[in-house]
Design a protein around this motif. Structure first.
Motif, PDB file in Angstrom:
ATOM      1  N   HIS A 952      -3.505  -0.837  -5.348  1.00 52.95           N
ATOM      2  CA  HIS A 952      -4.693  -0.653  -6.167  1.00 52.95           C
ATOM      3  C   HIS A 952      -4.557   0.740  -6.760  1.00 52.95           C
ATOM      4  CE1 HIS A 952      -9.059   0.364  -6.723  1.00 52.95           C
ATOM      5  NE2 HIS A 952      -9.129  -0.899  -7.095  1.00 52.95           N
ATOM      6  N   GLU A 953      -5.311   1.071  -7.772  1.00 52.66           N
ATOM      7  CA  GLU A 953      -5.176   2.388  -8.382  1.00 52.66           C
ATOM      8  C   GLU A 953      -5.423   3.526  -7.397  1.00 52.66           C
ATOM      9  OE1 GLU A 953      -9.698   2.824 -10.192  1.00 52.66           O
ATOM     10  OE2 GLU A 953      -8.049   2.272 -11.517  1.00 52.66           O
ATOM     11  N   THR A 954      -6.083   3.231  -6.276  1.00 55.41           N
ATOM     12  CA  THR A 954      -6.428   4.269  -5.305  1.00 55.41           C
ATOM     13  C   THR A 954      -5.494   4.330  -4.107  1.00 55.41           C
ATOM     14  OG1 THR A 954      -7.883   2.772  -4.073  1.00 55.41           O
ATOM     15  CG2 THR A 954      -8.859   4.013  -5.901  1.00 55.41           C
ATOM     16  N   GLN A 955      -4.615   3.346  -3.921  1.00 55.16           N
ATOM     17  CA  GLN A 955      -3.913   3.270  -2.649  1.00 55.16           C
ATOM     18  C   GLN A 955      -2.739   2.298  -2.688  1.00 55.16           C
ATOM     19  OE1 GLN A 955      -5.945   0.448   0.290  1.00 55.16           O
ATOM     20  NE2 GLN A 955      -7.631   1.053  -1.071  1.00 55.16           N
ATOM     21  N   LEU A 956      -1.861   2.484  -1.690  1.00 51.61           N
ATOM     22  CA  LEU A 956      -0.865   1.493  -1.308  1.00 51.61           C
ATOM     23  C   LEU A 956      -1.225   1.052   0.105  1.00 51.61           C
ATOM     24  CD1 LEU A 956       2.387   3.412  -2.335  1.00 51.61           C
ATOM     25  CD2 LEU A 956       1.257   1.635  -3.661  1.00 51.61           C
ATOM     26  N   GLN A 969      -1.616   2.341   5.397  1.00 52.22           N
ATOM     27  CA  GLN A 969      -2.325   2.652   4.154  1.00 52.22           C
ATOM     28  C   GLN A 969      -1.947   4.044   3.701  1.00 52.22           C
ATOM     29  OE1 GLN A 969      -6.613   3.274   4.224  1.00 52.22           O
ATOM     30  NE2 GLN A 969      -6.855   2.037   2.387  1.00 52.22           N
ATOM     31  N   TRP A 970      -1.743   4.203   2.416  1.00 54.35           N
ATOM     32  CA  TRP A 970      -1.504   5.513   1.811  1.00 54.35           C
ATOM     33  C   TRP A 970      -2.486   5.660   0.673  1.00 54.35           C
ATOM     34  CZ3 TRP A 970      -0.437   7.278  -3.069  1.00 54.35           C
ATOM     35  CH2 TRP A 970      -0.012   8.604  -3.183  1.00 54.35           C
ATOM     36  N   VAL A 971      -3.243   6.775   0.679  1.00 55.67           N
ATOM     37  CA  VAL A 971      -4.201   7.053  -0.390  1.00 55.67           C
ATOM     38  C   VAL A 971      -3.704   8.249  -1.185  1.00 55.67           C
ATOM     39  CG1 VAL A 971      -6.149   6.088   0.871  1.00 55.67           C
ATOM     40  CG2 VAL A 971      -5.598   8.501   1.144  1.00 55.67           C
ATOM     41  N   LEU A 972      -4.227   8.401  -2.382  1.00 55.79           N
ATOM     42  CA  LEU A 972      -3.800   9.482  -3.263  1.00 55.79           C
ATOM     43  C   LEU A 972      -3.964  10.827  -2.565  1.00 55.79           C
ATOM     44  CD1 LEU A 972      -5.455   8.223  -6.573  1.00 55.79           C
ATOM     45  CD2 LEU A 972      -3.134   7.790  -5.759  1.00 55.79           C
ATOM     46  N   ASP A 974      -1.838  15.037  -1.846  1.00 52.19           N
ATOM     47  CA  ASP A 974      -0.771  16.019  -2.030  1.00 52.19           C
ATOM     48  C   ASP A 974      -0.310  16.076  -3.489  1.00 52.19           C
ATOM     49  OD1 ASP A 974      -0.950  16.575   0.643  1.00 52.19           O
ATOM     50  OD2 ASP A 974       0.653  15.191   1.220  1.00 52.19           O
ATOM     51  N   VAL A 975       0.985  15.815  -3.712  1.00 48.30           N
ATOM     52  CA  VAL A 975       1.538  15.955  -5.067  1.00 48.30           C
ATOM     53  C   VAL A 975       1.240  14.752  -5.948  1.00 48.30           C
ATOM     54  CG1 VAL A 975       3.383  17.481  -4.331  1.00 48.30           C
ATOM     55  CG2 VAL A 975       3.749  15.017  -4.269  1.00 48.30           C
ATOM     56  N   LEU A 976       0.693  13.692  -5.402  1.00 52.57           N
ATOM     57  CA  LEU A 976       0.428  12.477  -6.169  1.00 52.57           C
ATOM     58  C   LEU A 976      -1.068  12.175  -6.101  1.00 52.57           C
ATOM     59  CD1 LEU A 976       3.458  10.322  -4.962  1.00 52.57           C
ATOM     60  CD2 LEU A 976       3.263  11.612  -7.089  1.00 52.57           C
ATOM     61  N   LEU A 977      -1.795  12.564  -7.149  1.00 53.03           N
ATOM     62  CA  LEU A 977      -3.241  12.407  -7.165  1.00 53.03           C
ATOM     63  C   LEU A 977      -3.726  11.521  -8.301  1.00 53.03           C
ATOM     64  CD1 LEU A 977      -4.228  16.084  -6.342  1.00 53.03           C
ATOM     65  CD2 LEU A 977      -4.598  14.109  -4.869  1.00 53.03           C
ATOM     66  N   ALA A 978      -2.857  11.234  -9.278  1.00 48.91           N
ATOM     67  CA  ALA A 978      -3.256  10.386 -10.403  1.00 48.91           C
ATOM     68  C   ALA A 978      -3.318   8.930  -9.948  1.00 48.91           C
ATOM     69  CB  ALA A 978      -2.267  10.550 -11.551  1.00 48.91           C
TER      70      ALA A 978
END
Length: 1371
Positions: A952-956, A969-972, A974-978
């Protein structure tokens, strides 16, 4: 033609061959198409009889049947053409060109033109590609090698390359048996019948001349069985070549007067009515003493017999290779010791993973089950024995209260590699779900048998994965994966020693052996044993089939120590051969294994002994450099190039072939293929169809993280750090890439633009790209048919801004289906013509997916939130699925779980049954707090068909689709916030490629969802694109179907790029280390102190290091680390860990201080800003903030292109302001002065000496926890003296900090903790009030106020006093 008729053809072929009717044999082979005689084909090719070659081939395939057939005919006709040119027979060459080769121009016009141009040359060898062409004989032999590979890989030749194994004169024998049977049915049989013809049924004329009754069919029960049949012997019309019975062979299998054939018994039992089957099989008949006659169970016996013969199913995707064409040698046996690994307990059982050929599961005598990656010599997971749920165990097991060590008796992988089974010497079996390289999760515990569980294996009764077990309670049981007992087979009179599940065509059965030497066979019907045989040795025996399932072997030992290794003749129910080479006496049971359908291996006498399956004599043996037990346990991997052997010192050795050693070292040696044809084929190598998507490279030794080096995120910021190719004619600013696919063969890429036009790129096979696969090292061709057609969807009346493009490709790459707001169109991939259209809007289609088992069934997600199950063949919607609230954005099938998972723009996931199309369940994905459940959600299954990637645009996220539980789960951060624009698994499902709306690309470890590599926009975009006003970023990403590290991206400007790691690296970064108790960088709570303090300190170190690296350009005088931290690794208290967090917060407060820039209207100011932005995307942090706006406003006009980084940043902020604005807070920035200042004073952080600058430039060389040097002490003293000499304190500002200090548990001495905190003294640091605040469960945290003077309290000014308070009672 029925299968019986097919077998009759083989019998006739054998008869004609024996009678020397050569021409008739090959004529029947061609006309029937049942057997392709490779030897005859080779003779005709070598003789250059091209007409006969093509005529013979025509009985099996035509030119346009498939690409393999096309390539076969092309090679033959090309050779014929070249030979005509070599003879200078131009007229014949033209005839061949026009009549034979013209057909290939439709598929490759350029190639046909090139072949035509050979006519203009005096010697065609002047052509560079044909310069190595030798004489005619050599050329034919080289071509023949290629033809054999193509034929073996061609599905149309499947099951046609190997002639069935038949006894000589089999047709004659059957006729004799038929006449014997007719003779026994005679009312008045004569002792010496006179048989004169085969044209009519035989009957003996009564002596008195009475009329013979008309023939009639009698039931078996009505025919009285004579005491002994009299063989017709010499009176038979045919004399079989093997007229003498092999009594010794029959005796081994039939020692107890059992039925004549395992196959016959098993199938008859399943084919007859239950009562009749049981009566026949429970009371087997005695075979005759002579060979001439066989007692059949029923008139249909022959039809039943053939059903279990070793003939592969037509549905199996395998390419058989004739054994005669393979030259085996001792080098094919793994005999070289690669290394020895220590298990810690005697190894009792081993099994290699079915697809990861270096993954080995090991069971040991202490009950431990261990997963090894032998290529890395690393123990991935270890599971000591424990009872998972004693309450669920049987009362007998609970009452026994076993005090002895429970050992592993057997371990096994499931055929799909998703489960591990372990059987134990007391009652239990454990099933583990395998979810990744180091993820072995408890799945099921079963109290399976009374006493020990002696063997365990997986089976597929009724196409359902189950586990079969046997034990000391004399039974065999079959369980489903939920623990439900499906079958219970009883009939053995002694404990069951081993089981061997197998299938022949559609017949599923189990062989079992008991310690009394009895062998039984069972069907899955709870109707009892079908056969009852005696094993050689009459004691413990194990049975195994060869890898292709065509040959059955057993190995066992008698109570006296005699060992037997035999092959069974299934069709005759007898021992086919007994292998020799064992010593006279063994003190236990010999174990054995098979490999490569050619070799047998057994462990005995401290050695591993090898046999060729076709030779009873010992082939060779090895002692593996010594150290083996008297009866070693052994197991081959699936490839047969690795052999694991147990050792006497509680470990095991890995033996390898030359190829096995290469795989362990992960060294790829590309093979040279001589005289490669210029025609584009499917990339065939050694008879393997590379269409399969499950190909994956072996894990390399470099995949193991070097424990001695700190892990670092790999950052790709420059094009030279990777391999990149931009596909030609792809850029189209009016049509962004909406969907992207690799062809399943891996030779092309298909892109669907937002305008509805599809583009196809193909890679050609050449010297730079010998395999013809997609690669970033070669530019592909934008492919179009000669007609110039475009694959364009009908978008008339469609609002392209609102339409949702969708696309799907058939498994054979022949058809592509797509839609962009209008009808769904089905295109031919060769001609680009529209085959048909369907599903007119509205609603419009938003996602397409082919059914994995039927290309005629398509799942179509719709704009109105429904899913249509559409049958293309009959042009109708079979089912309409409703469950979502908004449009469908993703569909994924799992054949393992038999489900379809759908995702929608409502952030919902729904699970549907493929069989009934009923909804099983639905869930909402876990969105961040405050985020509305909107936005496209997409799904893709892992190669194991169980784990599910959801993005989803907010997470893997990774879900276990069997339960729909979120396991990662990984959410936006550190270096990846877009926002995430797209994500996809790599072909081997070890990586996840994700693209972001700011142009970044992330490569994640698929098991842990930890970021291992970031690819910045500057790595694949030009400076002009970076400086452009339009935001440019990837909309979609696609993974290569066979290369795990290759992916392609489709950009918003219509461009398509293929990206691979550099050749020197070969992969995207290194797998991040596993942090216990941490999720997304946030520590999980724990009530345990002792085991976590070192981890806390290590995490502090890592975070401290990251903060230092961010401090470049900030107002920090000298980022030398805290001296007292060097003592922390020796501290074992919770107090130490807490104080680490205190100083981390102090240090963070300094790093957050404002950065300063000077005179941004001058070239000198812009130059320094340009240097500052060289390694940064924004002024502070990793997203646009108010700091960017401050600097943006201070620049009076757009900077010139001379300042590349400033120009890129300026235009990016300008675009953001026009599109969406900037909301980030930032860390503070200062713009100072407009007067001209010295260059060295502009945007320069106050640094005391050059050593600090050196540290900033190379963080990797910083010893964050070393002692302060003499130079540092001297600099600090000079700085303090200068401050005092100024006559006033530099208290330009003060900060108040409220610290929350949380203890590890309720046993922490809070008074000692506060004393330790307050023991930190320095000028400018003042401790204030404190209090204890309840947290819960009796635990209290310390809140303490701290006031600091900003210009005095710096990291380097901390005192060097030794803190005796660290010596706490629990240190």
């Amino acid at each position: 033609m029925s299968s019986l008729s097919r077998e009759l053809v083989f019998l006739i072929l054998q008869f004609l061959e024996e009678e020397k009717f050569k021409e008739s044999v090959h004529k029947l082979e061609q006309e029937s198409g049942f057997f392709f005689n490779m030897k005859y084909f080779e003779e005709k090719v070598q003789a250059g009889e091209w007409e006969e070659v093509e005529k013979y081939l025509s009985g099996f395939t035509k030119v346009d049947d498939n690409r393999y057939s096309m390539k076969i005919f092309f090679e033959i006709r090309k050779q014929k053409y070249l030979e005509a040119l070599d003879r200078q027979d131009k007229a014949k060459a033209v005839e061949i060109l026009v009549n034979d080769l013209k057909v290939f121009s439709t598929f490759n016009e350029e190639l046909y033109k090139e072949i035509t141009q050979l006519l203009t040359l005096n010697n065609f060898r002047e052509n560079e590609q044909l310069s190595k062409y030798g004489d005619t004989k050599t050329a034919r032999n080289i071509m023949l090698v290629e033809l054999k590979k193509l034929i073996e890989a061609n599905p149309l030749f499947r099951d046609k390359l190997v002639f069935p194994t038949l006894k000589s004169s089999r047709l004659r024998t059957l006729i004799n048996q038929s006449l014997n049977w007719q003779h026994q049915l005679c009312k008045n049989p004569r002792s010496n019948p006179d048989i004169k013809t085969l044209f009519t049924d035989h009957s003996c004329i009564p002596p008195n001349g009475a009329i013979v009754p008309a023939p009639m069919t009698l039931p078996v029960a009505a025919v009285a069985k004579p005491a002994a049949y009299t063989s017709l012997g010499v009176h038979g019309p045919f004399q079989p070549a093997a007229a003498v019975a092999n009594a010794s062979a029959l005796a081994g299998w039939m020692a107890n007067s059992a039925a004549s054939s395992v196959q016959a018994a098993v199938v008859t039992g399943s084919s007859l009515p239950p009562n009749q089957a049981v009566s026949i099989l429970k009371h087997p008949r005695t075979p005759p003493a002579t060979l001439g006659i066989v007692d059949y169970h029923s008139p249909d016996h022959e039809q039943l017999m053939k059903r279990l013969r070793p003939v592969q199913s037509v549905e199996e995707v395998t390419y058989p290779t004739p054994r005669a064409s393979i030259n085996w040698s001792l080098d094919d046996l793994p005999r070289t010791v690669a290394f020895t690994l220590h298990q810690g307990s005697p190894v009792t059982s081993m099994d290699f993973h079915p697809s990861h050929h270096t993954f080995l599961i090991v069971g040991s005598a202490n009950g431990e089950v261990t997963l090894w990656e032998v290529g890395l010599r690393e123990k991935l997971v270890s599971k000591p024995f424990k009872i998972w749920d004693m309450a669920a165990c049987s009362l007998q097991f609970q009452a026994a209260g076993f005090k002895d060590v429970i050992s592993v008796s057997s371990v096994a992988w499931s055929p799909d590699g998703n489960y591990v089974g372990a059987a134990f010497t007391k009652h239990l079996i454990h099933l583990y779900a395998y979810a990744g390289s180091n993820d072995l999760r408890q799945h099921l515990e079963i109290d399976a048998h009374l006493g020990g569980v002696n063997d365990l294996s997986f089976a597929y009764p009724n196409k359902q994965l189950c586990v079969a077990t046997c034990g000391d309670d004399k039974s065999i049981k079959v369980w489903d994966l939920s623990g439900r007992k499906l079958y219970n087979f009883e009939g053995h009179e002694a404990p069951v020693y081993s089981i061997c599940p197998h299938h022949k065509e559609n017949i599923q059965f189990i062989f079992s052996t008991a310690i009394d030497g009895k062998i039984k066979a069972w069907l899955y019907d709870n109707m009892g044993s079908r056969v009852d045989y005696d094993a050689p040795g009459h004691w413990c025996t194990t049975m195994l089939y060869s890898a292709d399932g065509s040959r059955l072997f057993s190995c066992g030992t008698s109570k006296e120590g005699e060992s037997y290794l035999v092959e069974w003749n299934e069709s005759e129910g007898a021992i086919k051969r007994t292998y020799i080479g064992f010593r006279r006496k063994s003190n236990g049971v010999v174990q054995f294994d098979t490999t490569q359908n050619h070799f047998l291996a057994a462990g005995e006498d401290h050695q591993i002994k090898f046999w060729d399956m076709d030779n009873v004599n010992l082939l060779t043996h090895t002692d593996a450099d010594g150290g083996l037990p008297s009866l070693p346990c052994l197991r081959f991997n699936k490839e047969g190039n690795l052999l694991s052997v147990s050792t006497a010192d509680n470990g095991f050795k890995i033996l390898a072939t030359t190829a096995g050693l290469r795989s362990l070292r992960a060294v790829d040696t590309p093979s040279f293929e001589a005289l490669r044809s210029p025609i584009e084929s499917a990339g065939i190598k050694s008879g393997v169809d590379t269409l399969t998507r499950s190909i994956e490279k072996p894990r390399t030794l470099e995949d193991a993280t070097d424990k001695t080096k700190p892990w670092q995120l790999t950052e790709i910021v420059d094009p030279v750090q990777c391999r990149l190719v931009t596909l030609p004619d792809s850029t189209d600013s009016a049509s962004k890439v909406a969907r992207l696919l690799y062809t399943n063969s891996g030779i092309g890429i298909l892109a669907l633009g937002s305008s509805g036009v599809q583009k196809l790129w193909k890679w050609s096979r050449n010297e730079q790209n010998p395999n013809g696969k997609a690669t970033a090292s070669v530019v592909p061709q934008h492919w179009q048919p000669n007609s110039g057609l475009l694959m364009a969807n009908d978008v008339s009346g469609v609002n392209l801004e609102e339409a949702v493009p969708c696309i799907a490709l058939s498994k054979n790459d022949s058809y592509v289906m797509s839609a962009v707001g209008g009808k769904v169109s089905l295109f031919n991939m060769m001609t680009f013509k529209v085959m048909t259209t369907f599903m007119s809007p509205s609603p419009s289609s938003t996602f397409l997916a082919f059914h994995p088992q039927d290309n005629n069934i398509i799942a179509i997600g719709m704009e109105d939130a429904t899913i249509n199950i559409y049958n293309v063949r009959v042009d109708e919607v079979r089912s309409k699925l409703k469950g979502h609230q908004k449009r469908i954005s993703g569909l994924a099938f799992s054949t393992n779980l038999n489900i379809l998972v759908s995702s929608g723009a409502d952030a919902q996931l729904c699970v549907w049954s493929i069989d009934t199309w009923e909804k099983r369940r639905s869930i909402t994905i876990q969105l961040p707090a405050g985020k509305a459940p909107t936005g496209d959600t997409r799904v893709q299954f892992h190669s194991d068909q169980i784990r599910l990637l959801v993005f989803h645009e907010t997470q893997l996220a990774i879900y276990d689709a069997s339960k729909m539980d979120c396991i990662r789960q990984w959410v936006l951060q550190d270096v990846l916030l877009a926002p995430i624009s797209y994500a996809a698994y790599s072909c081997n499902s070890q990586l996840v490629f994700a693209t972001f709306c700011d142009g970044n690309i992330g490569v994640f470890d698929a098991d842990s969802l930890k970021l291992r590599c970031r690819i910045a926009p500057s790595a694949y975009q030009s400076q002009a694109q970076l400086n452009g006003s339009q935001a440019l970023y990837p909309l979609v990403v696609a993974a290569h179907p066979q290369e795990p590290n290759q992916f392609a991206i489709g950009l918003t400007d219509g461009a398509v790029k293929v990206i691979e790691p550099s050749e020197s690296e070969g992969k995207w970064g290194v797998t991040p280390p596993i942090d216990n108790g941490i999720l997304n960088g946030r520590p999980a709570s724990s009530s345990t102190t002792s085991g976590h303090v070192p981890d806390q300190i290590q995490r502090f170190r890592a975070r401290h290091h990251r903060l230092l690296s961010k401090s470049k350009g900030y107002k920090i005088e000298n980022p030398t680390p805290l001296r007292f931290l060097s003592a922390l690794p020796h501290c074992r208290t919770a107090v130490a860990a807490v104080v680490c967090e205190i100083f981390l917060k102090i240090h963070t407060s300094f790093i957050a201080m404002a950065v300063a820039f000077h005179n941004l209207g001058s070239d000198a100011g812009l130059k320094k800003l340009d240097e500052y932005l060289l390694t940064r995307s924004y002024i502070t942090g990793y997203q646009a903030s108010k700091d960017d706006l401050t600097v943006y406003a201070a620049i009076p006009k757009p900077p010139s292109s001379e300042f590349v980084n400033v120009s890129r940043w300026y235009h990016h902020i300008d675009a953001l302001l026009r599109i969406s604005g900037v909301s980030g807070e930032g860390g503070g920035v200062t713009i100072e002065g407009s007067a001209s200042l010295p260059d060295e004073a502009i945007a320069t952080a106050p640094v005391a000496d050059t050593k600090a600058s050196a540290i900033d430039e190379d963080d990797d060389d910083v010893d964050l926890f070393g002692e302060e040097t003499e130079e540092e002490k001297k600099a600090a003293e000079e700085r303090a003296a200068s401050i005092k000499a100024a006559g006033k304190k530099k208290e330009s500002g003060k900060s108040s900090v409220l610290l929350d200090v949380k203890p590890w548990d309720d046993e922490t001495d809070m008074q000692k903790l506060e004393e330790a905190v307050r023991s930190v003294h320095m000028e400018g640091l003042h401790w204030g009030a404190s209090k204890l605040v309840p947290v819960g469960y009796g635990i209290k945290k310390l809140q303490i106020m701290m006031t600091i003077v900003d210009d005095l309290v710096a990291v380097t000014l901390l005192p060097s006093t030794k803190y005796d308070i660290w010596i706490a009672p629990r240190c």
